[in-house]
Every structure is written in structure tokens, then in C-alpha cells.
Scaffold this active site. Structure first.
Site, mmCIF file in Angstrom:
data_model
loop_
_atom_site.group_PDB
_atom_site.id
_atom_site.type_symbol
_atom_site.label_atom_id
_atom_site.label_comp_id
_atom_site.label_asym_id
_atom_site.label_seq_id
_atom_site.Cartn_x
_atom_site.Cartn_y
_atom_site.Cartn_z
ATOM 1 N N LYS A 48 -8.339 -7.157 12.227
ATOM 2 C CA LYS A 48 -8.297 -8.065 11.594
ATOM 3 C C LYS A 48 -8.365 -9.112 12.951
ATOM 4 C CE LYS A 48 -3.966 -7.280 9.671
ATOM 5 N NZ LYS A 48 -2.119 -7.237 9.487
ATOM 6 N N GLU A 73 -10.523 17.427 10.140
ATOM 7 C CA GLU A 73 -9.387 17.294 10.155
ATOM 8 C C GLU A 73 -8.695 18.194 11.501
ATOM 9 O OE1 GLU A 73 -8.260 19.435 6.640
ATOM 10 O OE2 GLU A 73 -7.088 17.403 5.990
ATOM 11 N N ARG A 88 -11.446 -0.793 8.531
ATOM 12 C CA ARG A 88 -10.197 -1.324 8.317
ATOM 13 C C ARG A 88 -9.611 0.069 8.821
ATOM 14 N NH1 ARG A 88 -9.102 -4.863 4.599
ATOM 15 N NH2 ARG A 88 -7.319 -5.254 5.257
ATOM 16 N N THR A 96 -3.790 -2.735 13.864
ATOM 17 C CA THR A 96 -4.984 -2.568 13.194
ATOM 18 C C THR A 96 -6.283 -2.773 13.752
ATOM 19 O OG1 THR A 96 -4.480 -4.456 12.035
ATOM 20 C CG2 THR A 96 -3.569 -3.102 11.367
ATOM 21 N N ASP A 137 4.208 -3.648 17.755
ATOM 22 C CA ASP A 137 3.068 -3.831 16.691
ATOM 23 C C ASP A 137 2.472 -4.723 17.439
ATOM 24 O OD1 ASP A 137 1.510 -3.532 14.730
ATOM 25 O OD2 ASP A 137 3.196 -3.128 12.905
ATOM 26 N N TYR A 161 -15.797 15.942 6.400
ATOM 27 C CA TYR A 161 -14.102 16.249 6.914
ATOM 28 C C TYR A 161 -14.209 16.119 8.394
ATOM 29 C CZ TYR A 161 -10.912 16.100 3.611
ATOM 30 O OH TYR A 161 -10.233 15.713 2.180
HETATM 31 C C1 PLP Z 1 -1.391 -5.482 8.485
HETATM 32 C C2 PLP Z 1 -0.045 -5.485 9.481
HETATM 33 C C3 PLP Z 1 0.727 -3.615 9.396
HETATM 34 C C4 PLP Z 1 -0.326 -3.203 8.812
HETATM 35 O O1 PLP Z 1 -1.619 -2.152 7.872
HETATM 36 P P1 PLP Z 1 -1.613 -2.489 6.347
HETATM 37 O O2 PLP Z 1 -3.622 -1.844 7.056
HETATM 38 O O3 PLP Z 1 -2.312 -3.778 5.793
HETATM 39 O O4 PLP Z 1 -1.145 -1.020 6.643
HETATM 40 C C5 PLP Z 1 1.149 -3.413 9.677
HETATM 41 N N1 PLP Z 1 2.141 -3.724 11.493
HETATM 42 C C6 PLP Z 1 1.593 -5.858 11.423
HETATM 43 C C7 PLP Z 1 2.982 -6.255 12.227
HETATM 44 C C8 PLP Z 1 1.044 -6.101 10.608
HETATM 45 O O5 PLP Z 1 1.107 -7.216 10.328
#
Ligand code: PLP
Length: 419
Positions: A231, A57, A237, A228, A201, A55
Site C-alpha cells: 500500500k 520453508e 504484495r 502490508t 495494524d 522453496y
Molecule cells: C489491506 C489491509 C489488510 C489486509 O491486507 P491483504 O493484503 O488485502 O490481505 C489488513 N489490515 C488492514 C487494516 C488493511 O487495510
């Protein structure tokens, strides 16, 4: 690692068998979902490390529990590497995934009812950009801009007139299924005109930006950039928020204690490693190759009669209108390709008249294939497999025959870490 897997085999054969099955599926099929990738092999080590037990936090130097000598060290490493790689003033590496990452930004910068200008879901935006079914869509007022026919690109004059009209607090760009590069300077100018914050984003393309293959919105003066880490970046993750120093405190407080409790320190360790590897020359070459592969795949698919949304791609992803191309919906196409060992996802197209579970298209991309080492020569084969499979969607034998060919190709390009 091997010994813990052996232990699992005897204590829970069912879960063990599922892991082995999934490993084989990943090895013997081609992963074409553009949001997926094969993590750096080092990430399997950090994911399964003892940091999962801890933990932490709070933030380095100000935690709510003892025993933080090593957690502080890895989180500080991750933050410093993120700032350097993306040229950002501040970084937060604690978001548990992409969705809580974006939620934290909204919580940090908005009051309930405030307006955000973001991209429409069916035109390429993400669920977390205020889709009516999302929690954020209920708290804040999302106004959506769309792409415009005939070329399917973002119409910046339309974005500007919407902004002047609704006076958003945040102008948000970024996408999950838009195959074109963004004009960040233009978004910034629109936001400046109405006094809004700029947020990009870049969840899908974070790795391509890190590798220098696509423009970095931070260079265009964006206030907030989210991505993220699992990806195109090839990490565990997780989510990463980059922002200007002036927003740092608000963002950190929105992540913890606003949205989350204890961060997943095994993921933070993986993010630190990922950001080190993503700064190396090999990753720059990877990022460039992802885009070259996508463009070659697009050209080969077009040549074989596929209709692509926007007519092609400038990033790592493509959207095929399967109704127009083959007279089948995205669900049928996804299922046929699955049998052939090619994993894609069904995808709504702009203003899709069909429902989300039977949409008009499929979405695919090259990050995972490129990680295995496939290059432009192999994209010709992939385009051929795909179009043959969609044409033969009712013919199980042909589809299984294509899977044999796919297995042959996969055998030549082992997944890093799963050789
Ligand atoms: C994949 C994605 C997210 C969310 O990611 P998660 O890990 O699945 O919650 C947010 N914004 C965009 C543009 C994405 O492609």
C-alpha cells in the site's frame, strides 16, 4: 523483462492483451483507492525474478531445503532493514499478504475463544479485525469499538470502558477507512490497565510511518505492529510483522509452520528493496506530500459541497458521504467516477443503514497519485473532476469528456516504470 513479455505475447495472446490493457488503464486513469499504489519500478524486477522458483520453508540459517545461499541473504537484508526503519526489535517478512499476517498474530498470542478489542468494520476497521464473516471472527471473540458522533472520532473513554468490561487479551487499533491519526499512548495506557497486549495494524499507513509523516506505534511501546507492504510502502504484495523480542519466537512459529508453507521469496526480495528505498530522503518527502495532498483535496471537496466523514483528514484517505453530498449511493458514484477515469471504491459509513454493495459513501486517497508526482495544485483539478462527475452521474457524454481531461493530466504525470 521485455523479452519474457514478447514470449508471452506469442504463447498466450489473451493474457498478454490483458496485461497490456491493465497497463494502459493504470497509465490513463487516476488511481484514488487509498490502499493502492504504483510499486517502485525495481519491484517489477524482483517480482519477476528467479526467486519465484525457490522453496525456502524455514528461516535464514535453518531451512528445510538446500540451495539457500541467496534466499538467506535477501531475507536477512529485509529483516534487518525492517527493524532499522521501524525501530523494531524483531521483524518477520514472510506473511503472504495482510490477512495471513494478522491471522498469524492472533494464532501466536491467543487461545480459541479469547477476546480482542478492535475497531468496528463500518467505522473504519478491517475485515481481519474479527468481522463475523471472517474465519478469525469464528475462532476468537472480537468486541468492537466505534467512533462517536458528532465528530466521528474514536472515543477513548468508550474504548477504555469496553476494555475494563470485556478484559481483552489484545487491544487492537488500526484501520482501513478512518481518516484520523491515532493516540497510541492512550491505547497503550488502556491495554496496560487490563493487562492486554497492544497491536497496531498500520497496513494502510506503513509507508507514511516509515517516511516519518505519521506517528510510529513502536515509539509508543506497542508490542506488535503489522503492515502490508503493497500500500503506502510501494512494495510487492506482502505482510510485515514487527514485534518485541519477547514475542519473536511465537510470532515466527505462527507464520511458519503455523499458517504458511514456503514464503514467496520473490516478494521477500521486493520487500528488501522497498525498505531500502523507503529509508531514503525522497521517500520522506513523498510521505509528507501524500498527507498534504489529502488535506488539500479534502479542503477543495468541502468547498464544492462534499460531506466528509469526520469533516476532513489527518492521513492519506477521505470518506465522502455521497448520499448527503449528491443524493447518490456509493455504487452509483463509483460507477460514474470509473467512466470518468477516476478509480475509487464504494464504502460503508459509520453505522451505515445501507447494504455493503450499495453503501452511503466512497473512499479515496492520495498515495498513488502522489507517486505519479501530482501535487496540491493538481488536487484542485481532481476535486473539480470528481464533483462534476458525481453531479453528472447519468450523463455518459459528460463523464467521457471528463475522462479526456483526466487523460491529459495523466500524460503530464507518468507512472514510474510505465513511462
Ligand atoms: C489491506 C489491509 C489488510 C489486509 O491486507 P491483504 O493484503 O488485502 O490481505 C489488513 N489490515 C488492514 C487494516 C488493511 O487495510
Amino acid at each position: 523483462m521485455q523479452s519474457t513479455l514478447e514470449l508471452l505475447r506469442s504463447s498466450d495472446p489473451d493474457v498478454h492483451a490483458a496485461i497490456i490493457g491493465e497497463e494502459r488503464r493504470q497509465r490513463e486513469g487516476l488511481e484514488l483507492i487509498p490502499s493502492e499504489n504504483y510499486a517502485f519500478p525495481e519491484v517489477y524486477a524482483t517480482n519477476g525474478s528467479v526467486f519465484a522458483n525457490k522453496y525456502a520453508e524455514g528461516y535464514p540459517g535453518r531451512r528445510y531445503y538446500g540451495g539457500q545461499a541467496y534466499t538467506d541473504r535477501i531475507e536477512t537484508l529485509a529483516v534487518e532493514r525492517a527493524k532499522q526503519l521501524f525501530r523494531a526489535e524483531h521483524a518477520n517478512v514472510q506473511p503472504l499478504s495482510g490477512s495471513p499476517m494478522n491471522q498469524a498474530v492472533y494464532m501466536a498470542c491467543l487461545q480459541p475463544g479469547d477476546t480482542v478489542l478492535a475497531m468496528d468494520l463500518s467505522h473504519g476497521g478491517h475485515l481481519t479485525h474479527g468481522a463475523p464473516v471472517s474465519a478469525m471472527g469464528k475462532i476468537f471473540n472480537f468486541v468492537r469499538y466505534k467512533t462517536s458522533p458528532p465528530d466521528g472520532h474514536i472515543d477513548y473513554d468508550h474504548v477504555r470502558s469496553l476494555a475494563l468490561d470485556v478484559r481483552p487479551k489484545i487491544v487492537l487499533c488500526g484501520h482501513s477507512s478512518y481518516p484520523r491519526e491515532l493516540d497510541y499512548a492512550r491505547f497503550r495506557a488502556i491495554a496496560d490497565e487490563v493487562g492486554a497486549l497492544t497491536m497496531a495494524d498500520v497496513s494502510h499507513i506503513g509507508g507514511l510511518i516509515a517516511g516519518g509523516a505519521l506517528a510510529n506505534p513502536i515509539d509508543a511501546g506497542f508490542d506488535i505492529v503489522t503492515t502490508t507492504t503493497h500500500k503506502s510502502l510501494r512494495g510487492p504484495r506482502g505482510g510485515l510483522i514487527l514485534c518485541k523480542s519477547s514475542l519473536a519466537q511465537r510470532i515466527d512459529q505462527a507464520v511458519f509452520p503455523g499458517m504458511q508453507g514456503g514464503p514467496h521469496m520473490n516478494a521477500v526480495a521486493g520487500i528488501a528493496v522497498t525498505l531500502k528505498l523507503a529509508a531514503e530522503p525522497a521517500f520522506k518527502a513523498y510521505a509528507q506530500q501524500v498527507i498534504r495532498n489529502a488535506q488539500r483535496l479534502a479542503a477543495e471537496l468541502l468547498q464544492r459541497g462534499c460531506k466528509l466523514i469526520t469533516g476532513g483528514t489527518e492521513n492519506h484517505l477521505l470518506v465522502i458521504d455521497t448520499i448527503q453530498s449528491f443524493g447518490i449511493d456509493g455504487r452509483v458514484a463509483e460507477a460514474a467516477l470509473d467512466v470518468a477515469g477516476l478509480t475509487v471504491n464504494k464504502q460503508v459509513i459509520p453505522d451505515d443503514p445501507r447494504p455493503p454493495l450499495r453503501p452511503s459513501g466512497i473512499r479515496l486517497g492520495t498515495p498513488a497519485m502522489t507517486t505519479r508526482g501530482l501535487g496540491e495544485a493538481e488536487m484542485v483539478l481532481v476535486a473539480d473532476f470528481m464533483t462534476r462527475a458525481m453531479r453528472a452521474h447519468e450523463d455518459q457524454k459528460t463523464l467521457e469528456g471528463i475522462h479526456d481531461e483526466v487523460r491529459g493530466l495523466c500524460a503530464r504525470f507518468p507512472v514510474p516504470g510505465l513511462e
